[in-house]
Design an enzyme around this catalytic site. Structure first.
Site, mmCIF file in Angstrom:
data_model
loop_
_atom_site.group_PDB
_atom_site.id
_atom_site.type_symbol
_atom_site.label_atom_id
_atom_site.label_comp_id
_atom_site.label_asym_id
_atom_site.label_seq_id
_atom_site.Cartn_x
_atom_site.Cartn_y
_atom_site.Cartn_z
ATOM 1 N N ASN A 519 2.486 10.802 37.447
ATOM 2 C CA ASN A 519 3.360 10.341 36.367
ATOM 3 C C ASN A 519 4.826 10.544 36.707
ATOM 4 O OD1 ASN A 519 2.637 9.089 33.860
ATOM 5 N ND2 ASN A 519 3.798 10.695 32.836
ATOM 6 N N GLY A 526 16.253 12.725 34.545
ATOM 7 C CA GLY A 526 16.754 13.727 35.482
ATOM 8 C C GLY A 526 16.115 15.084 35.283
ATOM 9 N N SER A 731 15.159 4.865 29.624
ATOM 10 C CA SER A 731 15.646 6.213 29.911
ATOM 11 C C SER A 731 16.637 6.731 28.876
ATOM 12 C CB SER A 731 16.313 6.238 31.282
ATOM 13 O OG SER A 731 16.915 7.490 31.512
ATOM 14 N N ARG A 735 21.277 6.349 26.503
ATOM 15 C CA ARG A 735 21.953 6.949 25.337
ATOM 16 C C ARG A 735 22.906 8.060 25.782
ATOM 17 N NH1 ARG A 735 17.378 9.188 22.236
ATOM 18 N NH2 ARG A 735 16.079 8.577 23.992
ATOM 19 N N HIS A 859 4.272 10.046 24.905
ATOM 20 C CA HIS A 859 5.004 10.294 26.152
ATOM 21 C C HIS A 859 4.610 11.588 26.860
ATOM 22 C CE1 HIS A 859 8.165 10.066 29.084
ATOM 23 N NE2 HIS A 859 8.786 11.143 28.625
ATOM 24 N N ARG A 899 9.303 18.572 23.705
ATOM 25 C CA ARG A 899 9.949 18.750 25.009
ATOM 26 C C ARG A 899 11.304 18.058 25.033
ATOM 27 N NH1 ARG A 899 10.599 15.762 29.340
ATOM 28 N NH2 ARG A 899 9.101 14.162 28.725
ATOM 29 N N ALA A 904 10.988 18.196 31.739
ATOM 30 C CA ALA A 904 9.707 17.996 32.418
ATOM 31 C C ALA A 904 9.888 18.000 33.931
ATOM 32 C CB ALA A 904 9.066 16.683 31.974
ATOM 33 N N VAL A 905 10.930 17.325 34.435
ATOM 34 C CA VAL A 905 11.155 17.316 35.877
ATOM 35 C C VAL A 905 11.477 18.729 36.358
ATOM 36 C CG1 VAL A 905 12.642 16.446 37.726
ATOM 37 C CG2 VAL A 905 11.856 14.900 35.933
#
Length: 925
Positions: A519, A526, A731, A735, A859, A899, A904-905
């Site tokens: 995923n 980022g 992404s 925003r 998501h 989250r 997450a990255v």
């Protein structure tokens, strides 16, 4: 003071600059500039990597005139447009505490006509250099000589404006300044030639204009150095007595240092070969008191501390280090710690060492490269044929293998194929051969074909390995054995595998899908981290404590605080780990729920996922880590209270057993398993998901079979901005770059930079259940992802807001009023209506104007198995399951009830590294 302390102690130059030690990186040609002499990002990072522990970096020679290039890929300082690029190099060096000095030159008759538009080079006299094929130069007129001096002066001014701490005038290597002083190349009969005094006028004039520029534009301590070649072999030519004459004249005018240009610091005369006395010894014996007041620097043959100490014992005040700084970017730190170094470069370490590709091919570096790859047999030599099936056709390929590499890939079919197919085939073929691995980036626009070809090559390799095993008397049914098996090939799995391998473990990656990336490859915005080097470079003041509090608040205070503290504390190191592996996230933006720019992304502002996976896979290939694609883990073997391996099922329905002491599960979440999602959250029935089809929660299930506990399984995040026709995530960086959300009524309805759960809820509350992301050209140009959305057909555009509203069937008065109100908020940096405090970057007023229709989609699943800070999987009683580790979205607890975008990255890299380290340590005990 002993030599070692003297070498590493601060040193003050005559004009007042204080160097933190007497060690300098020598100026070395990299051939890495663009065709027009501008600076590349690769070059900036090359210098950044080598600054810090060394006192001063002398940047490679920079031409002051576009007719003065002596080699391809040279960088220039010949016009003001070059200043911004050179400033990046200066900033990179100075940001980590080193002084930045720029060497300036003109090649004179050493300039290659093919590099200067086919024109003849210029020189003091119309005499070709004594080398084969040298072009005869055009002699400079008296006016042109004066003009050339001014060009050097302008070069100095630009160096000052670019932020360099000093310049080194390049009067060596038979370039133009040396040519003027040499009786071989300067046979003029005017004021600039003839006598030794006249021949010295040009270098003295260049020094004089350098002082003028420094006095006018620079700090009083601006460094002025001069590099010279002490002798010439030619007859007539420069002799050491001539050099001493010139150096005395230069010293009388004032310098910060003199730089001996010799291949070895203790080199004797190249003219009088019967005299073994090092030239530095002759120099020290012959110099006047004035010349003795100018520090002198030696270069050549400095690899270890003892080399530098010996040079200084002979009279050098400073030493410049060349090849050793290429091989060891942290050379000064290594020798200060007493390390003994051998001068070579691992053939697989170019990217890790930040060595630009052109420099890698340069003879200076090429001579140091050693092939450190594994030489043991891997394949059975021969040709193996496989079928490639994509959406449009089926063809056969022949994969030619030698014992340790893929020799060639050719099309076996002689049927006519369209140009598009053969073009993409050649690209992917080339990538596979270059990497000696099928795990390479797909060709843009030909993903399906690329993946089919990669899969076919993988199958050919597998057949060859089996054939080799049988030939050696092996048993195909016998279980293979590894130290660590990593289940899943997303960011967490790849980071874990790389780290485990670097810890000394033999690693296997098992992936149920037919491609690497999981995923992660879909990630867009980022990686969050606080107190990073990149934030400091951009002047962003942040703190880990603030990052912790905002993540805790964003997670609705449901986070596992112990894991969250580990996450926050370790994030900057994870960013550096990526940089060390050639994956630099140097640009920074912001996401919802954050109050400060801390979301790190690629320098070109592109989506982070593909960039990450591409970089990680390159590291994977360098380490020869085994990968099984199209292979599912049916269960984790658990015997005698510990993990002992995995049971597998491949796409040919073969059951396999792999023995292992540690297993890392990094299979992601379960957003693509609608049944599982609805089981925990019935309200999400019918929602699309942004996840790839492999995110089904299989890793959680196999860990539960050996007793793993779970947490927060009902905490499922929906992302507010998803294109519903394709389930493609838009992404948050859009925003974060300054876009707004607008309803069908043409009005903003909420703070766009709030957390995802809150923004999603507000969109769902709208009568139409969808909204538009609206932005302008300014946002588009700073967010590369926007171009992808345009290419995919998601974006509606118009030259004006009124026309955009018409295309959206929206009240244009309302949209115009909305934009006007938002632009006022940006101007005031105060969004009174909705309380938006971040990403108020610029007014939305520069056409074209853009809109993307979006609505929420499933998501991220915050729930998963329980782990401790070592990433060990815990059972229902919070006890460690020996040998079982987990990282990434398969783990629960870190993000709590929601989250934050960008976390997450960070999660997958931070805990992936930790899992790799822990699993390898356990397996190798």
């Amino acid at each position: 003071m002993n030599t070692n302390n003297r070498m590493l102690s601060p040193f003050t130059l005559p004009r007042g600059a204080v160097l933190k030690n007497r060690l300098l990186m020598a100026p070395m040609t990299t051939c890495t500039g663009f065709y027009d002499g501008t600076v590349t990002n690769e070059l900036v990072e090359y210098y950044r990597a080598r600054a810090g522990s060394i006192g001063t970096v002398i940047v490679e020679c920079c031409f002051v005139d576009d007719q003065g290039l002596a080699f391809p890929g040279a960088i220039g300082i010949d016009n003001d447009l070059k200043i911004s690029g050179l400033a990046k190099i200066a900033e990179a060096i100075k940001s980590v505490g080193s002084k930045a000095v720029l060497q300036i030159y003109h090649g004179g008759r050493m300039s290659e006509p093919k590099l200067i538009g086919g024109q003849s080079p210029v020189a003091p006299s119309a005499l070709a250099a004594p080398r084969d094929g040298a072009a005869t130069p055009v002699a400079l007129s008296t006016a042109e000589v004066e003009g050339m001096i001014n060009k050097f002066g302008e070069g100095v001014r630009r160096a000052i404006q670019a932020g360099f701490d000093g310049v080194e005038i390049h009067g060596a290597n038979t370039y133009l300044i040396q040519q003027f002083f040499s009786p071989n190349s300067n046979q003029r009969d005017d004021e600039w030639g003839g006598s030794r005094e006249n021949r010295a006028k040009f270098p003295l004039a260049v020094l004089e204009i350098t002082h003028r520029m420094a006095n006018e534009y620079a700090d009083p301590s601006f460094i002025i150095g001069y590099r010279f070649s002490p002798e010439e072999l030619e007859v007539p030519g420069i002799r050491f007595a001539d050099t001493m004459y010139l150096l005395e004249r230069l010293a009388a005018r004032g310098l910060d240092y003199l730089h001996f240009s010799v291949g070895y610091t203790l080199r004797p005369s190249i003219v009088d070969t019967t005299d073994p006395t090092p030239l530095i010894d002759r120099y020290v014996a012959m110099r006047s008191e004035t010349l003795a007041s100018i520090p002198v620097m030696g270069v050549g043959g400095i690899v270890n501390k003892e080399d530098a100490e010996l040079a200084m014992e002979h009279g050098y005040d400073m030493v410049a280090v060349g090849k050793a700084c290429i091989a060891y970017p942290d050379w000064a730190e290594r020798i200060s710690n007493g390390q003994k170094l051998e001068l070579f470069i691992d053939s697989s370490k170019r990217e890790a060492l930040n060595i630009p590709e052109p420099l890698w091919r340069f003879s200076l570096v090429d001579a140091m490269i050693r092939d450190m790859s594994m030489t043991s047999k891997k394949f059975k030599a021969g040709v193996f044929q496989e079928k490639v099936q994509d959406d449009s056709c089926q063809v056969a390929i022949n994969v030619s293998l030698e014992t340790d590499r893929i020799a060639d890939i050719t099309l076996a079919d002689d049927s006519d194929l369209d140009v598009e197919f053969t073009t993409s085939f050649e690209i992917i073929r080339s990538r596979i051969l270059d990497a000696n691995s099928p795990h390479v980036d797909a060709v843009t626009g030909a993903t399906t074909q690329s993946e089919a070809l990669k899969k076919a090559v993988s199958k050919a390799l597998a057949k060859s390995c089996k054939a080799q095993l049988l030939e050696e008397g092996g048993n195909l049914s016998a279980p293979q054995s590894y130290d660590v098996v990593v289940v899943g090939s997303g960011g967490a799995g790849l980071a874990a595998a790389i780290q485990a391998c670097d810890e000394g473990a033999r690693v296997l990656i098992v992936e149920k899908m037919s491609t690497i990336g999981g995923n992660t490859i879909k990630a867009s915005v980022g990686m969050n981290a606080a107190e990073t080097r990149y934030q400091k470079l951009k002047g962003i003041s942040d703190s880990k404590e603030l990052f912790y509090q905002e993540s805790l608040k964003g997670g609705q205070f449901k986070n596992n605080t112990v894991l969250l503290k580990t996450f926050v504390e370790t994030a900057p190191q994870a960013v550096e780990w990526l940089a060390d592996h050639g994956i630099e996230l140097s640009d920074i933006t912001i996401t919802g729920g954050m109050s400060i720019d801390r979301t790190h992304r690629p320098a070109d502002c592109s989506a982070v996922g593909g960039f990450l996976i591409s970089g990680l896979v390159k590291n994977l290939n360098k380490r020869n880590i085994d990968v099984m694609l199209d292979t599912s883990v049916t269960e984790i073997r658990y015997e005698n209270g510990a993990v002992s391996g995995v049971e597998l099922l491949n796409d040919e329905n073969e059951a396999l057993t792999v023995l292992a002491k540690s297993v890392i599960v990094a299979t992601g979440g379960f957003s693509a398993n609608s049944e599982m999602v609805v089981n925990y959250r019935p309200d999400l029935e019918g929602f699309v998901t942004t996840n790839h089809q492999g995110a089904t929660g299989g890793g959680i299930a196999i860990l539960q079979k050996i007793g793993a506990g779970t947490v927060d399984m009902g905490e499922i995040q929906i992302h507010p901005t998803v294109e519903q026709g394709t389930s493609y995530l838009i992404s948050e960086s859009i925003r974060g770059g300054g876009a707004i959300l607008v309803s069908q009524a043409g009005k903003r309805f909420f703070n766009e930079m709030e957390t995802r759960d809150k923004v999603s809820a507000q969109i769902i509350a709208l009568p139409e259940k969808f909204a538009y992301v609206v932005f302008d050209e300014q946002v588009r140009t700073k967010n590369k992802a926007a171009d992808e959305y345009i290419a995919r057909g998601f974006v509606i555009s118009a030259p004006s807001p009124r026309e955009l509203a018409a295309k959206l069937d929206m009240d244009h008065h309302a949209l115009l009023a909305t934009l006007e109100s938002f632009n006022v908020a940006v101007e005031k940096q105060n969004d009174e209506e909705f309380g938006r405090k971040t990403a108020l970057r610029q007014p939305i007023h520069e056409g074209p104007f853009y809109a993307i229709r979006i609505a929420p989609g499933v998501h991220h699943t915050m729930g998963g198995v329980t782990i401790n800070t070592e990433t060990s999987v815990l059972d229902g009683q919070q006890q460690v399951i020996k040998g079982a580790y987990a990282a990434g979205e398969v783990v629960g607890g870190i993000h709590g009830g929601n989250r934050i975008g960008g976390n997450a990255v960070a999660d997958i890299i931070i805990f992936g590294i930790l899992a790799g380290r822990s699993a390898a340590s356990y397996a190798l005990r």
